[in-house]
Design a protein around this motif. Sequence first.
Motif, PDB file in Angstrom:
ATOM      1  N   ARG A   1       6.934   2.160   6.292  1.00  0.00           N
ATOM      2  CA  ARG A   1       8.274   2.677   6.037  1.00  0.00           C
ATOM      3  C   ARG A   1       8.171   3.980   5.259  1.00  0.00           C
ATOM      4  O   ARG A   1       7.497   4.033   4.223  1.00  0.00           O
ATOM      5  CB  ARG A   1       9.086   1.653   5.242  1.00  0.00           C
ATOM      6  N   PRO A   2       8.819   5.048   5.731  1.00  0.00           N
ATOM      7  CA  PRO A   2       8.832   6.301   4.981  1.00  0.00           C
ATOM      8  C   PRO A   2       9.769   6.190   3.780  1.00  0.00           C
ATOM      9  O   PRO A   2      10.796   5.513   3.837  1.00  0.00           O
ATOM     10  CB  PRO A   2       9.352   7.318   5.999  1.00  0.00           C
TER      11      PRO A   2
ATOM     12  N   LEU B   1       0.840  -1.187   0.000  1.00  0.00           N
ATOM     13  CA  LEU B   1       0.000   0.000   0.000  1.00  0.00           C
ATOM     14  C   LEU B   1       0.881   1.245   0.000  1.00  0.00           C
ATOM     15  O   LEU B   1       1.778   1.392   0.830  1.00  0.00           O
ATOM     16  CB  LEU B   1      -0.917   0.000   1.225  1.00  0.00           C
ATOM     17  N   LEU B   2       0.614   2.144  -0.944  1.00  0.00           N
ATOM     18  CA  LEU B   2       1.423   3.343  -1.132  1.00  0.00           C
ATOM     19  C   LEU B   2       0.616   4.555  -0.693  1.00  0.00           C
ATOM     20  O   LEU B   2      -0.381   4.909  -1.332  1.00  0.00           O
ATOM     21  CB  LEU B   2       1.826   3.488  -2.604  1.00  0.00           C
ATOM     22  N   ASP B   3       1.021   5.177   0.401  1.00  0.00           N
ATOM     23  CA  ASP B   3       0.268   6.299   0.957  1.00  0.00           C
ATOM     24  C   ASP B   3      -1.237   5.992   0.969  1.00  0.00           C
ATOM     25  O   ASP B   3      -2.049   6.747   0.421  1.00  0.00           O
ATOM     26  CB  ASP B   3       0.532   7.581   0.141  1.00  0.00           C
TER      27      ASP B   3
ATOM     28  N   VAL C   1       5.206   5.202   2.888  1.00  0.00           N
ATOM     29  CA  VAL C   1       4.632   6.509   3.214  1.00  0.00           C
ATOM     30  C   VAL C   1       5.490   7.621   2.609  1.00  0.00           C
ATOM     31  O   VAL C   1       6.724   7.588   2.714  1.00  0.00           O
ATOM     32  CB  VAL C   1       4.543   6.698   4.741  1.00  0.00           C
ATOM     33  N   SER C   2       4.844   8.601   2.005  1.00  0.00           N
ATOM     34  CA  SER C   2       5.569   9.731   1.422  1.00  0.00           C
ATOM     35  C   SER C   2       6.145  10.626   2.515  1.00  0.00           C
ATOM     36  O   SER C   2       5.637  10.660   3.645  1.00  0.00           O
ATOM     37  CB  SER C   2       4.645  10.552   0.524  1.00  0.00           C
ATOM     38  N   THR C   3       7.190  11.356   2.176  1.00  0.00           N
ATOM     39  CA  THR C   3       7.809  12.289   3.128  1.00  0.00           C
ATOM     40  C   THR C   3       7.872  13.710   2.596  1.00  0.00           C
ATOM     41  O   THR C   3       8.133  14.640   3.352  1.00  0.00           O
ATOM     42  CB  THR C   3       9.240  11.842   3.484  1.00  0.00           C
ATOM     43  N   ARG C   4       7.641  13.893   1.292  1.00  0.00           N
ATOM     44  CA  ARG C   4       7.687  15.227   0.697  1.00  0.00           C
ATOM     45  C   ARG C   4       6.270  15.763   0.532  1.00  0.00           C
ATOM     46  O   ARG C   4       5.470  15.204  -0.216  1.00  0.00           O
ATOM     47  CB  ARG C   4       8.368  15.194  -0.675  1.00  0.00           C
TER      48      ARG C   4
END
Length: 208
Positions: free
Chosen positions: A175-176, A80-82, A142-145
């Motif tokens: 995981r970021p 799963l992406l964001d 998980v995105s960080t930007r």
Amino acid sequence: VIGRLPSTVATFAYDRPGYGASRPAPKAPSNPCDVARGLHAVLAATGARPPYLLVGHSLGGQYHYAYARLFPDEVAGMLLLDPTHPDHWTSLQRETPVVAATISVLRATVFSATMRAEFDGQSACFDSAPPLTRLVRAHILVSTRPEIGETPAFRSVVSRLTKDWLSKLPGATTRPVVGAGHYIHKDRPELIAAEIQAILTEVASSTP
């Protein structure tokens, strides 16, 4: 991402009704369970046999969570992406009203009829969907930007809800991804391909 996977990995990608090359359905799906059942029917029609590794981005993460609850024996794992948490929209309305108001304007002016139906029905079926009856291997990236318009308050809500995914998917990992925005698969396609192969290796090693 698919082009970066070895030829030994069988893949299936489709445009949901109302997106890309697929015409809108006569009745747009009204909740994530409807979308999951639609995917289930499409997979059955193609002859693709379970179990599957489901890869979903944003609201697609919610749809695959619904799939895992409806058809747990068909899911070998999830990436799963964001992913959009089931409480995402209600939390934004309560805690970040300015951001919610902006999204509401986009819904009314930019979204297609299919997009509006899916937006309005997000998370609607989870109170009645069967609970997960077994552990499902899940990796959450998980995105960080921050994207344009994402305020610190918005990021705070998303961060809290990301942690709550672990209560909904016991055994999941988060995981970021440093430097990646919301569209992680576009910013870091090589990472997504590697993560898919890693999960497939985990699945193979745990299969009798």
